[in-house]
Design a protein around this motif. Structure first.
Motif, short mmCIF file in Angstrom:
data_model
loop_
_atom_site.label_atom_id
_atom_site.label_comp_id
_atom_site.label_asym_id
_atom_site.label_seq_id
_atom_site.Cartn_x
_atom_site.Cartn_y
_atom_site.Cartn_z
N ASP A 34 -29.94 -44.61 -37.07
CA ASP A 34 -30.20 -45.53 -38.17
C ASP A 34 -29.19 -45.36 -39.29
O ASP A 34 -28.74 -44.25 -39.58
CB ASP A 34 -31.60 -45.30 -38.77
N ARG A 35 -28.85 -46.46 -39.92
CA ARG A 35 -28.07 -46.47 -41.16
C ARG A 35 -28.90 -47.27 -42.17
O ARG A 35 -28.82 -48.49 -42.23
CB ARG A 35 -26.71 -47.14 -40.97
N VAL A 36 -29.73 -46.57 -42.93
CA VAL A 36 -30.71 -47.21 -43.80
C VAL A 36 -30.18 -47.31 -45.23
O VAL A 36 -29.88 -46.30 -45.86
CB VAL A 36 -32.05 -46.44 -43.80
N ASP A 175 -23.92 -40.87 -33.53
CA ASP A 175 -25.34 -41.20 -33.43
C ASP A 175 -26.20 -40.50 -34.47
O ASP A 175 -27.43 -40.51 -34.39
CB ASP A 175 -25.88 -40.90 -32.02
N CYS A 176 -25.58 -39.89 -35.47
CA CYS A 176 -26.34 -39.30 -36.57
C CYS A 176 -26.93 -40.42 -37.42
O CYS A 176 -26.51 -41.57 -37.34
CB CYS A 176 -25.46 -38.39 -37.41
N SER A 177 -27.92 -40.09 -38.25
CA SER A 177 -28.61 -41.08 -39.07
C SER A 177 -28.28 -40.87 -40.54
O SER A 177 -28.15 -39.74 -41.00
CB SER A 177 -30.12 -40.98 -38.86
N LEU A 178 -28.16 -41.99 -41.27
CA LEU A 178 -27.85 -41.95 -42.69
C LEU A 178 -28.89 -42.74 -43.46
O LEU A 178 -29.34 -43.80 -43.01
CB LEU A 178 -26.47 -42.57 -42.97
N ASN A 193 -27.44 -50.75 -41.36
CA ASN A 193 -27.98 -51.70 -40.38
C ASN A 193 -29.47 -51.95 -40.59
O ASN A 193 -30.05 -52.82 -39.94
CB ASN A 193 -27.70 -51.24 -38.94
N LYS A 194 -30.08 -51.16 -41.49
CA LYS A 194 -31.47 -51.38 -41.88
C LYS A 194 -31.56 -51.32 -43.40
O LYS A 194 -30.70 -50.72 -44.06
CB LYS A 194 -32.39 -50.31 -41.28
N LEU A 195 -32.63 -51.91 -43.96
CA LEU A 195 -32.86 -51.88 -45.39
C LEU A 195 -34.28 -51.45 -45.70
O LEU A 195 -35.23 -51.90 -45.04
CB LEU A 195 -32.62 -53.26 -46.02
N LYS A 208 -34.63 -54.12 -39.88
CA LYS A 208 -33.23 -54.36 -39.57
C LYS A 208 -32.67 -55.41 -40.52
O LYS A 208 -33.34 -56.39 -40.85
CB LYS A 208 -33.08 -54.82 -38.12
N LYS A 209 -31.42 -55.20 -40.93
CA LYS A 209 -30.80 -56.07 -41.93
C LYS A 209 -30.75 -57.52 -41.46
O LYS A 209 -31.08 -58.43 -42.24
CB LYS A 209 -29.39 -55.56 -42.26
#
Length: 295
Positions: A34-36, A175-178, A193-195, A208-209
């Motif tokens: 995830d990239r939140v 594949d780490c998450s932020l 890629n997510k909010l 998801k964005k």
């Protein structure tokens, strides 16, 4: 199949005195990869959420994680280090490694063009250099889950842009998450890629964005700077909520989009088209949420 879950937050409440700073009722999950982007106005609860996860504030509710404390890295908005020695020695002391013996650390120092800063004391670094120093320290942990709190706060536009470009490049294909707290929406366009949308301690939406864009904005949005002429030309078109200096028109169909663009070209008006504008997502999500609350 969804990626493995790293952390779930549910029924979380944080009080500062008599005030409720954060209240999360429905479950929120952070997953591998995830990239939140965590967004909201000042006082929305963004930093409070990170502090809750790190155990820096008292909270009620549930934060379940499959990660150990060592597997979570954090960049906080304010970081201070000793001024008694050059940053090279601060870096080596905290990371417990020698720069000359650590290929990964050498790569990060080179990647962020920090070589000339190593001999300077921390207090002598510019704002951008301090941010690069802290990011190097955070990235060295190579954590499965990393939180960035206003990583480019206080930097000029060019420095912010370069820093974000380097972060995007560094994390590409990893594949780490932020989880990234930022009020600069254009940065999150590239990183998230997510909010997670917060307002006055409440969750407005999470997802998801691209799905949130469809939900609140439609297929595409035509955005233009506000003018009375444009207001007149498009007076019969339904407008999305937007900042006062903009006009935003939703294009639910390709035909509607062609119709709007034809009018813009006819009147020689500038515009931009977007299918991911985070500021427009946030503005319309917030407006819809407040309308529902008032019912």
């Amino acid at each position: 199949m969804e990626n493995p879950e790293l952390m779930q937050i549910e029924n979380l409440t944080v009080h500062y005195g008599k005030d409720t700073a954060l209240q999360i009722e429905q479950p929120i999950s952070f997953r591998k990869g995830d990239r939140v982007g965590i967004i909201g106005s000042n006082g929305a609860g963004k930093t409070t959420l990170i502090k809750s996860i790190l155990g820096l504030v008292n909270y009620q509710g549930s934060i379940r994680s499959n990660l150990t404390a060592e597997q979570i890295a954090t960049h906080m908005q304010f970081n201070e280090y000793t001024d008694s020695m050059p940053t090279r020695y601060i870096m080596e002391a905290i990371l417990q490694t020698k720069i000359s013996q650590n290929k990964k650390l050498q790569e990060l120092i080179s990647y962020f063009e920090f070589e000339d800063c190593l001999r300077k004391k921390y207090s002598k670094l510019s704002g951008g250099q301090k941010q690069r120093f802290t990011i190097i320290m955070v990235m060295m942990q190579d954590a499965p889950l990393t939180f960035y709190d206003e990583v480019t706060s206080g930097l000029d536009f060019e420095t912010r842009q370069k820093l974000v470009e380097k972060m995007v490049s560094w994390y590409k294909n990893k594949d780490c998450s932020l989880c990234i707290v930022s009020h600069y929406y254009e940065e999150l366009e590239h990183l998230a890629n997510k909010l997670l949308i917060l307002d006055k301690g409440h969750v407005i939406d999470f997802g998801k964005k691209d799905e949130l864009f469809q939900k609140y904005c439609g297929r595409a949005v035509i955005i233009m700077n506000y003018s009375k002429e444009k207001e007149t030309v498009f007076e019969n078109y339904e407008k999305l909520a937007s900042p006062a200096h903009l006009i935003a028109l939703s294009c639910e169909t390709e035909e509607k989009e062609k119709e709007i663009i034809s009018l813009l070209l006819k009147h020689n008006m500038d515009y931009t088209r977007s299918s991911s504008d985070i500021e427009i997502i946030y503005t319309n999500a917030k407006e819809r949420y407040h309308k529902q609350v008032q019912k």
